[in-house]
Design an enzyme around this catalytic site. Structure first.
Site, PDB file in Angstrom:
ATOM      1  N   GLU A 282     -24.297 -12.867 -32.731  1.00 54.14           N
ATOM      2  CA  GLU A 282     -24.386 -14.274 -32.325  1.00 54.14           C
ATOM      3  C   GLU A 282     -25.472 -14.420 -31.253  1.00 54.14           C
ATOM      4  OE1 GLU A 282     -20.892 -15.546 -30.165  1.00 54.14           O
ATOM      5  OE2 GLU A 282     -21.344 -17.676 -30.430  1.00 54.14           O
TER       6      GLU A 282
ATOM      7  N   LYS B 265     -21.819 -22.893 -35.907  1.00 54.22           N
ATOM      8  CA  LYS B 265     -20.532 -22.522 -35.302  1.00 54.22           C
ATOM      9  C   LYS B 265     -19.610 -23.725 -35.245  1.00 54.22           C
ATOM     10  CE  LYS B 265     -18.697 -19.838 -31.387  1.00 54.22           C
ATOM     11  NZ  LYS B 265     -19.098 -19.057 -30.196  1.00 54.22           N
TER      12      LYS B 265
ATOM     13  N   CYS C 196     -18.277 -15.673 -34.175  1.00 53.87           N
ATOM     14  CA  CYS C 196     -17.375 -15.329 -33.050  1.00 53.87           C
ATOM     15  C   CYS C 196     -16.039 -16.078 -33.089  1.00 53.87           C
ATOM     16  CB  CYS C 196     -18.099 -15.548 -31.727  1.00 53.87           C
ATOM     17  SG  CYS C 196     -17.440 -14.527 -30.383  1.00 53.87           S
TER      18      CYS C 196
END
Lengths: 576, 576
Positions: free
Chosen positions: A39, A120, A156
């Site tokens: 990330e 994300k 994540c």
């Protein structure tokens, strides 16, 4: 299909090196198959307000341009390959001012430009995470195809849905047909046993999706946050590969087939972020769990790594520690010594005052001899006397009590920083979490330093870590340092436990308070004495002002002092 | 219908006093009509992690219980009245652990219990606001009826929708039929000219909704945030009533009829939070706008108030300032003196060293005579000499250069804190924003203190404020303090502007950098010299570590150092 997991290690905003390393990796002859980077590989993480700084993002956008030019013109490959790279997508207005930023996955293939394939969805916004402050979110999760395989994309937090998140990206992926692989590009901070948490969750997600999972994490230390790497691949049943901790690393694994876990594995959802802070208490909440051998090993690695990272990024090659003859400073010196690299220098200063015992001198001396560290003894009695005399002359009053105690500590702080000014050495702070919690350190005195190594370790854990070091390096820390009663030696016959509680009891009580989850009533029911609770909770609540001016602490627990700990200085304190 | 706006002033978590004051207000004979209290009146704001602390919320829930009992049994009124009160709604599990918290408006009427009538929809999560970290949101805005009138309910940010917010609560209200009144319960932090912003927005909202608007704000100082009050009522065309600033106050107004504004007033939406930080620059971005007379007045009120708040909440009645004979410390002393209340004590200490001029002594002396403040002169030469000698003896090297400069500053820091230890006085920090921005202060030296009054004022603004004070209190600050060239007097012939830029130029450059919105390229195009930019931007970027350990700063600008300013210490610096 080959999976290539790149566990990278870069400084935030080090765009030149990031360009160089990325292009070099992708041009290696063995580069084929799927490449996965962490990330925000292209920028580093966490960026805080750098995200918003025009200088920062214009320089970042140059990197993106350079990569596009390189990929279109120079990036050639005999084999088909695809890279998944974490980065930022900026939306600007005509004057290049910021409209929107997203935390994304870029796909890169030979001869093409960077292309956003995922955004994300779950932005952590608790404790020290504040991504909702900076980033916009996507509404749906993404799946891409490569070499006929369907790959689900997560960034994540996307794999850690809690009830605070309305949409679960993993659930969304599960509705998009069978996957051949799920990848998670992470910048996941370390804390004790975090790898176990990640692995447990990875098995849950893999079995829920019936897909193998590849997890790539970054390495680094950013102010107080450790990124440990420990990237891995699971097929659902087994851990197939695992990268090193606190080191740049690379895993190459053939794409596995999903294997169901032998045990029935549920797909759980954590309830809320506050209850995610697993305390370090035993089940009866009356004792702090001791650090295990494995935890001591991890902590030691993490602390050594963070110190070296801090030095490297501030271009320092020297360290200095003020030794007292006590446990905390001895442990700090030992850790610094164990971390020491070629062409680096470490020195210690022992600054005895009127109340320092000769034992303290002997122990500081023995420690430095064991470690091969140069020790300077700098008695402060003469300066202390001059200050006392001048103070009496000018203010017409004697320095006594706390005034006389604190001036010694502050004088030591000034002297260690004088030496630091002269040599350029980093001053390593020596405070521990128990002291910080109750405010038992002198602001601008023993609390000074560039970085706190022990600020997330209670006093009892400091002892455990010292014993661990001695078990690995016999005799490194003189035994008497570990066994003598802790004292600040700022007045005659001072012992820490006279003014506080015995450390094992104190530490357990503090962990109860700092988890926020135990009320005073519950503490009384657990058997803690109301007077002790009142005293310790009062010290804790009244010492916020000291912690606000404290240096960065290496975070090794789910709940630490530092950036993620936020309590007002000015408030009515809660009473038992 | 009578509108009663209660501009309250309470300490965070001071539940006993909050109960007492609320019940007393509502039982006053004149209490009738609609009573409006600020956002989170029942707890205070901002609470940070207190929201999550079991001890805190259990005590808060006791307050709610007590109020319910009181309202059902004791709260009687001959007149019909309704109170709208800001508070928190907790949702707990069986073990009283936290599941959900909302920032709500409670309605309270005689003989009934508290009842939630609105939940905050827009949670500010930028700069120092982080409500998304703690609070859950509502999906729709609320309208209640009282005495046949329809009242739209908003909580603070609800009336400030930007494109970052998907749903605009004001737009929602506009779809719920004509309103007779809109109320906004706020805890709105102060910054320069904030009242003008609020009023402008209130006219926009009132004209968009075709409804009068009553705005109630709290008063207080919380660590670094000032709440200025200045509650008000507009009918759409005019400001009908306005409460005092930085003081508890009460407005009683008959419900007005909506009046359309004479000018055509649009309903604008701010674009994004970063562009909400209006800089203090002139349009050419080359000069800092000077503080106007009105702004000086506001700032002075705000600084005096914050100092008194800090003292009250930390139970201090004494203040101490280290005077240098320079502008910053003189201004701080003057502000402290102007804030001083009965039974409070203020003293000054002048600590001359080898490089202090006799002019500095004279000016410090004159200032204290003017202010009637006791001055102690404490020469540090003798201690400084002792330290130099001891340092040479122990480290075999002379203290020179920066080492010798910083030790003087740190010695002064230690001595002022010794006096503070002895008397219990609050040490008031004297750093200004220009110094903080470039790191021109000594960590643990002149940067010490409990609270920074000037940390959000550039050096040129410090001068402006000093001149303002002298215009109101002629001769209070000796003229030469304002006209002499600034110097730290830590070495011979040291002048600030020799190592930096002339302050007017420096301050404008800094404001450009700290707004994040001006790139280096733009700065060069504006005519700033690349070498100057490189130097100042470098100093700024490399001094994060000092700002991380700085004391709380009274916030008076849209963008300040402190809790809302977040930049990593460890990063690759961006270059011109």
């Amino acid at each position: 299909m080959q999976l290539n997991l790149h566990q990278t290690h870069h400084e935030i905003g080090d765009f030149e090196v990031i360009f160089k390393d990325l292009t070099e990796i992708l041009q290696r002859p063995e580069a084929q198959g799927l490449h996965v980077f962490p990330e925000l590989f292209l920028t580093g993480y966490p960026l805080q307000d750098l995200v918003l700084q025009k200088n920062f993002y214009l320089e970042y956008l140059n990197l993106i341009d350079d990569l596009n030019i390189w990929a279109k013109k120079q990036y050639k490959s005999a084999n088909e390959n695809l890279s998944l790279i974490g980065g930022l997508r900026y939306t600007l207005d005509d004057a290049q001012n910021l409209l929107k930023v997203e935390n994304v996955i870029y796909a890169l293939q030979p001869g093409t430009e960077l292309k956003v394939v995922a955004v994300k969805q779950l932005l952590p916004n608790y404790d020290l995470y504040e991504e909702k402050k900076y980033f916009s979110v996507a509404a749906d999760s993404a799946v891409i195809e490569f070499q006929g395989k369907k790959i689900g994309l997560l960034i994540c937090e996307d794999m850690w849905a809690s009830h605070l998140h309305e949409n679960d990206p993993v659930l969304q992926l599960s509705k998009k047909g069978p996957l051949d692989l799920c990848v998670n590009l992470s910048a996941s901070p370390y804390h004790l046993q975090k790898f176990d948490d990640r692995l447990k969750r990875a098995f849950e997600v893999a079995n829920f999706l019936k897909s193998p999972l590849a997890y790539v994490n970054r390495v680094g230390f950013e102010d107080e946050i450790l990124f440990d790497g420990q990237s891995f691949v699971v097929d659902g049943k087994s851990l197939l590969a695992k990268a090193d901790s606190f080191k740049k690393d690379y895993l190459q694994v053939a794409l596995p087939k999903f294997q169901a876990h032998e045990a029935a594995i549920g797909y759980t959802k954590p309830v809320s972020w506050i209850t995610q802070f697993t305390t370090r208490l035993t089940n009866d909440k009356k004792t702090l769990k001791n650090l295990s051998e494995q935890e001591c090993f991890e902590v030691l690695e993490g602390l050594k790594f963070s110190l070296q990272e801090y030095a490297k990024k501030t271009h320092s090659s020297k360290f200095i520690v003020a030794l007292s003859g006590g446990m905390d400073s001895a442990l700090v010196l030992a850790i610094a010594k164990l971390s020491l690299q070629k062409n680096q220098n470490l020195e210690a200063v022992f600054m005895p005052g009127f109340f320092s015992s000769s034992t303290s001198y002997d122990l500081a001396h023995d420690l430095c001899r064991n470690l091969g560290v140069k020790l300077t003894t700098f008695p402060i009695k003469f300066i202390h006397s001059t200050i006392r005399n001048n103070y009496r002359d000018n203010f017409q009053v004697e320095m006594t009590g706390l005034t006389d105690e604190n001036i010694q500590s502050r004088l030591r702080g000034a002297l260690i920083y004088a030496r630091s000014n002269e040599t350029g050495a980093l001053v390593i702070n020596t405070s521990n979490k128990s002291e910080l919690a109750v405010g038992y350190s002198t602001l601008y005195g023993d609390s000074v330093g560039a970085l706190s190594l022990l600020g997330d370790l209670y006093k009892t854990e400091v002892f455990t870590l010292a014993r661990f070091i001695n078990s690995k390096y016999p005799g490194m820390i003189p035994e008497e340092i570990i066994t003598r009663p802790p004292s600040a030696e700022l007045r005659d016959n001072q012992k820490d436990e006279d003014s506080l509680l015995p450390y094992p009891e104190l530490d357990a009580l503090l962990e109860n308070l700092l988890s926020y989850q135990t009320s005073f009533k519950e503490l009384v029911n657990l058997g803690y004495k109301p007077l002790d609770i009142e005293k310790i909770a009062g010290l804790w609540q009244r010492s916020e002002y000291k912690r606000k001016q404290f240096c960065p602490i290496v975070k090794i627990k789910p709940k630490s002092f530092g950036f993620g700990y936020r309590n007002p200085i000015l408030k009515k304190n809660v009473h038992v």
